[in-house]
Design a protein around this motif. Structure first.
Motif, PDB file in Angstrom:
ATOM      1  N   ASP A 174       0.817  -1.217   0.000  1.00  0.00           N
ATOM      2  CA  ASP A 174       0.000   0.000   0.000  1.00  0.00           C
ATOM      3  C   ASP A 174       0.852   1.269   0.000  1.00  0.00           C
ATOM      4  OD1 ASP A 174      -2.391  -1.425   0.034  1.00  0.00           O
ATOM      5  OD2 ASP A 174      -2.423  -1.545   2.223  1.00  0.00           O
ATOM      6  N   MET A 223      -4.032  13.831   1.157  1.00  0.00           N
ATOM      7  CA  MET A 223      -4.621  12.937   0.160  1.00  0.00           C
ATOM      8  C   MET A 223      -3.713  12.813  -1.062  1.00  0.00           C
ATOM      9  SD  MET A 223      -7.777  12.244   1.298  1.00  0.00           S
ATOM     10  CE  MET A 223      -8.994  12.928   2.456  1.00  0.00           C
ATOM     11  N   THR A 263      -4.614  11.768  -5.048  1.00  0.00           N
ATOM     12  CA  THR A 263      -5.694  11.443  -5.978  1.00  0.00           C
ATOM     13  C   THR A 263      -5.125  11.243  -7.376  1.00  0.00           C
ATOM     14  OG1 THR A 263      -6.122  13.784  -6.423  1.00  0.00           O
ATOM     15  CG2 THR A 263      -7.380  12.785  -4.639  1.00  0.00           C
ATOM     16  N   GLY A 305      -7.463   8.783  -1.984  1.00  0.00           N
ATOM     17  CA  GLY A 305      -6.766   7.872  -1.084  1.00  0.00           C
ATOM     18  C   GLY A 305      -6.047   8.656  -0.008  1.00  0.00           C
ATOM     19  N   SER A 306      -6.475   8.476   1.222  1.00  0.00           N
ATOM     20  CA  SER A 306      -5.834   9.181   2.328  1.00  0.00           C
ATOM     21  C   SER A 306      -4.428   8.647   2.564  1.00  0.00           C
ATOM     22  CB  SER A 306      -6.654   9.009   3.607  1.00  0.00           C
ATOM     23  OG  SER A 306      -7.914   9.619   3.481  1.00  0.00           O
ATOM     24  N   VAL A 307      -3.520   9.547   2.868  1.00  0.00           N
ATOM     25  CA  VAL A 307      -2.170   9.150   3.282  1.00  0.00           C
ATOM     26  C   VAL A 307      -2.242   8.905   4.786  1.00  0.00           C
ATOM     27  CG1 VAL A 307       0.239   9.843   3.449  1.00  0.00           C
ATOM     28  CG2 VAL A 307      -1.105  10.489   1.441  1.00  0.00           C
ATOM     29  N   HIS A 325       4.628   6.923   0.803  1.00  0.00           N
ATOM     30  CA  HIS A 325       3.322   7.354   1.286  1.00  0.00           C
ATOM     31  C   HIS A 325       2.438   6.109   1.396  1.00  0.00           C
ATOM     32  CE1 HIS A 325       5.246  10.397  -1.203  1.00  0.00           C
ATOM     33  NE2 HIS A 325       4.560  11.353  -0.585  1.00  0.00           N
ATOM     34  N   THR A 326       1.950   5.801   2.586  1.00  0.00           N
ATOM     35  CA  THR A 326       1.068   4.647   2.794  1.00  0.00           C
ATOM     36  C   THR A 326      -0.379   5.091   2.625  1.00  0.00           C
ATOM     37  OG1 THR A 326       2.640   3.712   4.388  1.00  0.00           O
ATOM     38  CG2 THR A 326       0.413   2.798   4.376  1.00  0.00           C
ATOM     39  N   LEU A 327      -1.112   4.429   1.724  1.00  0.00           N
ATOM     40  CA  LEU A 327      -2.490   4.802   1.407  1.00  0.00           C
ATOM     41  C   LEU A 327      -3.490   3.842   2.049  1.00  0.00           C
ATOM     42  CD1 LEU A 327      -2.138   5.599  -2.417  1.00  0.00           C
ATOM     43  CD2 LEU A 327      -1.818   7.131  -0.473  1.00  0.00           C
ATOM     44  N   ASP A 328      -4.697   4.358   2.313  1.00  0.00           N
ATOM     45  CA  ASP A 328      -5.767   3.498   2.818  1.00  0.00           C
ATOM     46  C   ASP A 328      -6.647   2.988   1.670  1.00  0.00           C
ATOM     47  OD1 ASP A 328      -7.138   5.778   2.090  1.00  0.00           O
ATOM     48  OD2 ASP A 328      -8.240   5.994   3.972  1.00  0.00           O
ATOM     49  N   TYR A 329      -6.079   2.975   0.480  1.00  0.00           N
ATOM     50  CA  TYR A 329      -6.806   2.597  -0.737  1.00  0.00           C
ATOM     51  C   TYR A 329      -5.790   1.938  -1.671  1.00  0.00           C
ATOM     52  CZ  TYR A 329      -9.885   3.297  -4.806  1.00  0.00           C
ATOM     53  OH  TYR A 329     -10.686   3.107  -5.909  1.00  0.00           O
ATOM     54  N   PRO A 360      -3.168   1.361  -4.188  1.00  0.00           N
ATOM     55  CA  PRO A 360      -2.410   2.443  -4.831  1.00  0.00           C
ATOM     56  C   PRO A 360      -2.441   2.380  -6.349  1.00  0.00           C
ATOM     57  CG  PRO A 360      -0.926   0.755  -4.031  1.00  0.00           C
ATOM     58  CD  PRO A 360      -2.293   0.366  -3.545  1.00  0.00           C
TER      59      PRO A 360
END
Length: 241
Positions: free
Chosen positions: A26, A48, A50, A58-60, A72-76, A78
């Motif tokens: 992620d 974010m 995008t 996708g939030s960082v 950068h670690t995303l909650d979505y 990548p």
């Protein structure tokens, strides 16, 4: 592979277009970023990332810097390598960190100027910050004196300059590193300098405001005895300027 650190050249940059150059789970690495990954006591930026065709951002949720790359670690899930993205930080949080970081440099500069003692630690939080000093005496009279002096520095509205110098030239400057232990890795050839003109000059990698008056009034809210020659001061900034 190296990430261009846009926050190093302009702390007020809050958004940028960049290209994904690596993906690990992620985590994504970009060729350039406005996100400060954390370090030196300063918290990592929030925000974010995008990209085209994405219905929601996708939030960082976490960050780390490894060698010359910011991840950068995303909650979505990548985007793939080569995708053009837009990185946008939470500006209100960043500006609070900038004000707080500069406040700590003011505190450090005043205490060095007045008492000649080194920093032994420090940390920033969303609503406050603390700094530790190799200081023996920290009675009520001295605390009041320090608070008066740091707020005089705020009102003086000293300009703040950020620039880089070759390592050899930087370390020819007396007292450039205020920490008791020199935390600058030996492989760093260029040293980033943050100067509060007329008050303080230090090696530093964080983000700062342009003038001391932007910091606003600084309150010393708490002190702690962390050892015979180690005292902690906690500060808070007034919420509005």
């Amino acid at each position: 592979m190296k990430t261009k650190l846009l926050y190093h050249t302009n702390s007020f940059t809050y958004e940028c277009t960049a290209t994904v150059v690596a993906v690990e789970g992620d985590d994504v690495a970009l060729d350039a970023t406005v996100f400060y990954p954390g370090g030196g006591g300063q918290m990592a930026d929030r925000g974010m990332i995008t990209w085209q065709g994405q219905d929601y951002p996708g939030s960082v949720i976490a960050m780390h810097k490894r060698n010359d790359v910011v991840w950068h670690t995303l909650d979505y899930p990548p985007p793939s390598i080569g995708t053009e993205v837009v990185g946008s930080i939470d500006w209100n949080f960043r500006y609070q960190m900038m004000r707080t970081h500069t406040a700590l440099h003011i505190l450090c500069g005043v205490i060095w100027k007045e008492f000649g003692v080194q920093v032994t630690g420090g940390q920033m939080y969303p609503d406050r910050a603390r700094m530790d000093f190799a200081m023996e005496n920290l009675d009520k009279e001295r605390i009041n004196y320090i608070e008066d002096k740091i707020n005089q520095a705020v009102e003086a509205d000293y300009p703040i300059r950020v620039y880089s110098l070759p390592r050899e030239k930087a370390f020819a400057i007396p007292d450039l590193v205020r920490t008791k232990i020199n935390l600058l890795p030996p492989e760093i050839a260029e040293v980033r300098i943050v100067e509060i003109v007329g008050l303080d000059l230090q090696a530093d990698g964080g983000t700062h405001v342009n003038h001391t008056r932007e910091v606003g009034h600084i309150h010393i809210t708490k002190t702690e005895n962390k050892g015979r020659i180690n005292k902690r001061l906690e500060i808070m900034l007034e919420s509005s300027l």
